[in-house]
Design an enzyme around this catalytic site. Structure first.
Site, PDB file in Angstrom:
ATOM      1  N   GLY A 270      23.254 109.735  23.075  1.00 55.15           N
ATOM      2  CA  GLY A 270      23.596 109.544  21.661  1.00 55.15           C
ATOM      3  C   GLY A 270      23.475 110.781  20.790  1.00 55.15           C
TER       4      GLY A 270
ATOM      5  N   ASP B 120      19.929 110.732  17.955  1.00 57.98           N
ATOM      6  CA  ASP B 120      20.866 110.118  17.010  1.00 57.98           C
ATOM      7  C   ASP B 120      20.162 109.232  15.985  1.00 57.98           C
ATOM      8  OD1 ASP B 120      20.165 108.222  18.953  1.00 57.98           O
ATOM      9  OD2 ASP B 120      22.218 107.638  19.432  1.00 57.98           O
TER      10      ASP B 120
ATOM     11  N   ASP C 287      15.055 104.001  15.882  1.00 54.30           N
ATOM     12  CA  ASP C 287      15.092 102.542  15.732  1.00 54.30           C
ATOM     13  C   ASP C 287      13.668 102.023  15.930  1.00 54.30           C
ATOM     14  OD1 ASP C 287      15.854  99.923  15.574  1.00 54.30           O
ATOM     15  OD2 ASP C 287      16.948  99.859  17.456  1.00 54.30           O
TER      16      ASP C 287
ATOM     17  N   LYS D 108      16.279 104.100  10.782  1.00 51.57           N
ATOM     18  CA  LYS D 108      16.498 102.681  10.460  1.00 51.57           C
ATOM     19  C   LYS D 108      15.337 102.123   9.661  1.00 51.57           C
ATOM     20  CE  LYS D 108      19.520 100.401  13.631  1.00 51.57           C
ATOM     21  NZ  LYS D 108      19.734  99.477  14.736  1.00 51.57           N
TER      22      LYS D 108
ATOM     23  N   PHE E 111      23.340  97.218  13.362  1.00 51.06           N
ATOM     24  CA  PHE E 111      23.803  98.009  14.500  1.00 51.06           C
ATOM     25  C   PHE E 111      24.924  98.924  14.019  1.00 51.06           C
ATOM     26  CE2 PHE E 111      25.930  99.061  18.411  1.00 51.06           C
ATOM     27  CZ  PHE E 111      24.852  99.336  19.231  1.00 51.06           C
TER      28      PHE E 111
ATOM     29  N   ASP F 144      26.938 104.542  20.131  1.00 47.28           N
ATOM     30  CA  ASP F 144      27.927 103.736  20.860  1.00 47.28           C
ATOM     31  C   ASP F 144      27.591 102.254  20.926  1.00 47.28           C
ATOM     32  OD1 ASP F 144      25.630 104.046  22.633  1.00 47.28           O
ATOM     33  OD2 ASP F 144      26.935 103.199  24.188  1.00 47.28           O
TER      34      ASP F 144
ATOM     35  N   ARG G 284      31.741 106.323  20.195  1.00 45.18           N
ATOM     36  CA  ARG G 284      30.990 107.565  19.970  1.00 45.18           C
ATOM     37  C   ARG G 284      31.836 108.626  19.263  1.00 45.18           C
ATOM     38  NH1 ARG G 284      26.197 107.310  23.065  1.00 45.18           N
ATOM     39  NH2 ARG G 284      26.403 106.361  25.112  1.00 45.18           N
TER      40      ARG G 284
HETATM   41  P1  IMP Z   1      14.595 103.365  19.897  1.00 48.78           P
HETATM   42  O1  IMP Z   1      14.502 101.880  19.686  1.00 48.78           O
HETATM   43  O2  IMP Z   1      14.187 104.139  18.671  1.00 48.78           O
HETATM   44  O3  IMP Z   1      13.872 103.790  21.136  1.00 48.78           O
HETATM   45  O4  IMP Z   1      16.137 103.680  20.096  1.00 48.78           O
HETATM   46  C1  IMP Z   1      16.672 103.808  21.379  1.00 48.78           C
HETATM   47  C2  IMP Z   1      18.100 104.221  21.371  1.00 48.78           C
HETATM   48  O5  IMP Z   1      18.862 103.045  21.130  1.00 48.78           O
HETATM   49  C3  IMP Z   1      18.574 105.219  20.314  1.00 48.78           C
HETATM   50  O6  IMP Z   1      18.375 106.556  20.696  1.00 48.78           O
HETATM   51  C4  IMP Z   1      20.055 104.900  20.297  1.00 48.78           C
HETATM   52  O7  IMP Z   1      20.735 105.594  21.318  1.00 48.78           O
HETATM   53  C5  IMP Z   1      20.068 103.410  20.562  1.00 48.78           C
HETATM   54  N1  IMP Z   1      20.236 102.675  19.298  1.00 48.78           N
HETATM   55  C6  IMP Z   1      19.287 102.166  18.485  1.00 48.78           C
HETATM   56  N2  IMP Z   1      19.845 101.574  17.404  1.00 48.78           N
HETATM   57  C7  IMP Z   1      21.188 101.742  17.544  1.00 48.78           C
HETATM   58  C8  IMP Z   1      22.318 101.372  16.749  1.00 48.78           C
HETATM   59  O8  IMP Z   1      22.236 100.773  15.651  1.00 48.78           O
HETATM   60  N3  IMP Z   1      23.540 101.709  17.253  1.00 48.78           N
HETATM   61  C9  IMP Z   1      23.712 102.379  18.431  1.00 48.78           C
HETATM   62  N4  IMP Z   1      22.685 102.753  19.192  1.00 48.78           N
HETATM   63  C10 IMP Z   1      21.439 102.437  18.759  1.00 48.78           C
HETATM   64 MG    MG Z   2      19.852 107.407  22.196  1.00 47.27          MG
END
Ligand code: IMP
Ligand code: MG
Length: 170
Positions: A41, A95, A98, A126, A147, A154, A160
């Site tokens: 991402g 990117d 979350d 987020k 999302f 993606d 993307r």
């Molecule tokens: P984490 O929950 O912060 O570990 O996020 C893990 C990964 O999930 C991020 O690096 C993104 O690649 C993907 N991700 C999280 N939220 C979104 C979203 O809203 N759209 C697309 N990918 C997401």
């Molecule tokens: Mg990612």
């Protein structure tokens, strides 16, 4: 089938903010640093960010796989950086922040390789509850807990290439 995407952050807003971020980041690193881009991402954001830097940087990549839907901490290193990071100052770029689990995992991994300092930068932060104390050192925009796709983000490998951040319409 591809769905319509509603613009949340325009291409122009992203361009402007990426330039501002690059100035902020450069001023926080006193000596040369290494950029580690989290795949997949982070690839478009990293490409724009590094081209905006006025200082030379080393660039490498790493990939972490997360198993969504499973319990916390279901993360695995798929592809480590090749550069030797011992005693290096590192900027880790992703990117979106979350749950923060991926960034947290990557930071710990880079520290385990001996990196002297690891700062983190994400394009999107987020707005949601999370359990981890980690916060990115730099972020581009706060986004609501939807999302989002585009600019590297993606849905099953699609969207993307869209040059803005958007929300998929039903
Ligand atoms: P984490 O929950 O912060 O570990 O996020 C893990 C990964 O999930 C991020 O690096 C993104 O690649 C993907 N991700 C999280 N939220 C979104 C979203 O809203 N759209 C697309 N990918 C997401
Ligand atoms: Mg990612």
């Amino acid at each position: 089938m591809s769905r319509e995407v509603e613009v949340l952050i325009s291409k122009e807003e992203i361009e402007k903010r990426v330039k501002e971020l690059s100035r902020e980041i450069e001023s926080c690193f006193s000596s040369p640093f290494t950029v580690i881009s989290l795949l997949n991402g982070g690839f478009i954001f990293t490409a724009d960010l590094v081209r905006s830097f006025k200082v030379p940087v080393n660039i490498d990549f790493m990939r972490v796989k997360s198993y969504k839907g499973k319990s916390r901490g279901s993360l695995e290193l798929l592809y480590p950086p090749e550069l030797n990071l011992k005693d290096k100052k590192v900027l880790l770029v992703d990117d979106i922040f979350d749950s923060g689990e991926s960034l947290n995992f990557a930071v710990n991994y880079l520290k385990s390789l001996g990196a002297k300092e690891v700062k983190t930068c994400v394009l999107l932060f987020k707005e949601r509850k999370r359990e981890l104390p980690l916060k990115p050192d730099f972020f581009g925009f706060k986004v609501p807990d939807f999302f989002v796709v585009g600019y590297g983000l993606d849905l099953n490998g699609m969207y993307r290439q869209i040059p803005y951040i958007g929300i998929l319409k039903e």
